[in-house]
Design a protein around this motif. Structure first.
Motif, PDB file in Angstrom:
ATOM      1  N   VAL A  96      -5.177   5.880   4.243  1.00 57.81           N
ATOM      2  CA  VAL A  96      -4.843   4.932   5.305  1.00 57.81           C
ATOM      3  C   VAL A  96      -3.809   3.930   4.806  1.00 57.81           C
ATOM      4  N   ASN A  97      -3.999   3.396   3.602  1.00 60.85           N
ATOM      5  CA  ASN A  97      -3.046   2.437   3.053  1.00 60.85           C
ATOM      6  C   ASN A  97      -1.678   3.057   2.836  1.00 60.85           C
ATOM      7  N   ILE A  98      -1.637   4.275   2.340  1.00 60.48           N
ATOM      8  CA  ILE A  98      -0.338   4.929   2.118  1.00 60.48           C
ATOM      9  C   ILE A  98       0.399   5.119   3.440  1.00 60.48           C
ATOM     10  N   VAL A  99      -0.314   5.521   4.486  1.00 56.91           N
ATOM     11  CA  VAL A  99       0.327   5.706   5.795  1.00 56.91           C
ATOM     12  C   VAL A  99       0.857   4.374   6.327  1.00 56.91           C
ATOM     13  N   ILE A 100       0.025   3.350   6.306  1.00 59.86           N
ATOM     14  CA  ILE A 100       0.432   2.042   6.837  1.00 59.86           C
ATOM     15  C   ILE A 100       1.565   1.444   5.997  1.00 59.86           C
ATOM     16  N   PHE A 107      10.124   1.898   7.952  1.00 60.69           N
ATOM     17  CA  PHE A 107      10.521   1.680   9.338  1.00 60.69           C
ATOM     18  C   PHE A 107      10.604   0.190   9.697  1.00 60.69           C
ATOM     19  N   MET A 108       9.561  -0.556   9.364  1.00 57.08           N
ATOM     20  CA  MET A 108       9.524  -1.962   9.767  1.00 57.08           C
ATOM     21  C   MET A 108      10.523  -2.824   8.990  1.00 57.08           C
ATOM     22  N   ILE A 109      10.728  -2.528   7.720  1.00 55.67           N
ATOM     23  CA  ILE A 109      11.701  -3.308   6.941  1.00 55.67           C
ATOM     24  C   ILE A 109      13.080  -3.246   7.602  1.00 55.67           C
ATOM     25  N   LEU A 128       9.050  -0.888  -3.541  1.00 57.91           N
ATOM     26  CA  LEU A 128       8.156  -1.615  -2.645  1.00 57.91           C
ATOM     27  C   LEU A 128       6.913  -0.776  -2.336  1.00 57.91           C
ATOM     28  N   SER A 129       7.097   0.510  -2.142  1.00 60.99           N
ATOM     29  CA  SER A 129       5.958   1.412  -1.899  1.00 60.99           C
ATOM     30  C   SER A 129       5.003   1.414  -3.090  1.00 60.99           C
ATOM     31  N   LEU A 130       5.557   1.467  -4.290  1.00 59.72           N
ATOM     32  CA  LEU A 130       4.707   1.434  -5.489  1.00 59.72           C
ATOM     33  C   LEU A 130       3.965   0.102  -5.605  1.00 59.72           C
ATOM     34  N   LEU A 131       4.640  -0.984  -5.270  1.00 55.20           N
ATOM     35  CA  LEU A 131       4.002  -2.292  -5.296  1.00 55.20           C
ATOM     36  C   LEU A 131       2.839  -2.345  -4.298  1.00 55.20           C
ATOM     37  N   PHE A 132       3.043  -1.799  -3.115  1.00 59.53           N
ATOM     38  CA  PHE A 132       1.964  -1.735  -2.121  1.00 59.53           C
ATOM     39  C   PHE A 132       0.801  -0.894  -2.627  1.00 59.53           C
TER      40      PHE A 132
END
Length: 162
Positions: A96-100, A107-109, A128-132
């Motif tokens: 779920v976290n990876i999808v969000i 997309f949102m950035i 940024l993905s790795l940080l998330f």
């Protein structure tokens, strides 16, 4: 920028309209993990501002991080929802976290950049993905430790003393 301010305001307030549906016990149960993560993300924002990882040209107020609407709105409430429905199933939690996080990052950035809210400077979308991903693991780990070492909530006494 006037429409941007309205959009940022909605971004902060709308998630809170769903909070009553989380349920009081779930809200209280997952509040420590969510608060921990919001404090962590706020500290991260201070570091990011100094190192110019990203830039928020939109100023809420002087000396207030530009990402505070994101932290106090969708991040806070979204964390509660995600923990409510996935805690106890780490694989589902991570999916779920990876999808969000992917939707936000890829997309949102770009949408936020178009309205002048945020721009990645010294950070790529992949970084940024790795940080998330790291933040997701930290929040789950904090919640596990909190539940392991905190005292259980008090149950109301069902017997009356005579």
């Amino acid at each position: 920028m006037r429409n941007s301010k309205f959009f940022i305001l909605l971004l902060t307030i709308l998630p809170w309209l769903t909070a009553p549906f989380i349920g009081k016990s779930s809200f209280k149960r997952f509040l420590p993990g969510t608060i921990f993560m919001c404090l962590y993300v706020t500290a991260e924002g201070i570091v990011a501002e100094k190192k110019k990882w990203w830039w928020f040209p939109y100023a809420i107020r002087p000396n207030v991080l530009g990402e505070m609407p994101l932290i106090l709105g969708p991040f806070f409430v979204g964390s509660l929802w995600i923990l409510k429905y996935t805690f106890g199933n780490f694989k589902l939690y991570m999916k779920v976290n990876i999808v969000i996080d992917t939707i936000f990052t890829y997309f949102m950035i770009d949408r936020f950049k178009k309205i002048g809210y945020v721009t990645l400077v010294r950070f790529s979308k992949f970084q940024l993905s790795l940080l998330f991903l790291v933040k997701s693991i930290l929040m789950y780990g904090f919640q596990v430790l909190y539940e392991k070492y905190s005292p259980p909530p008090h149950e109301p006494c069902s017997e009356t003393i005579k």
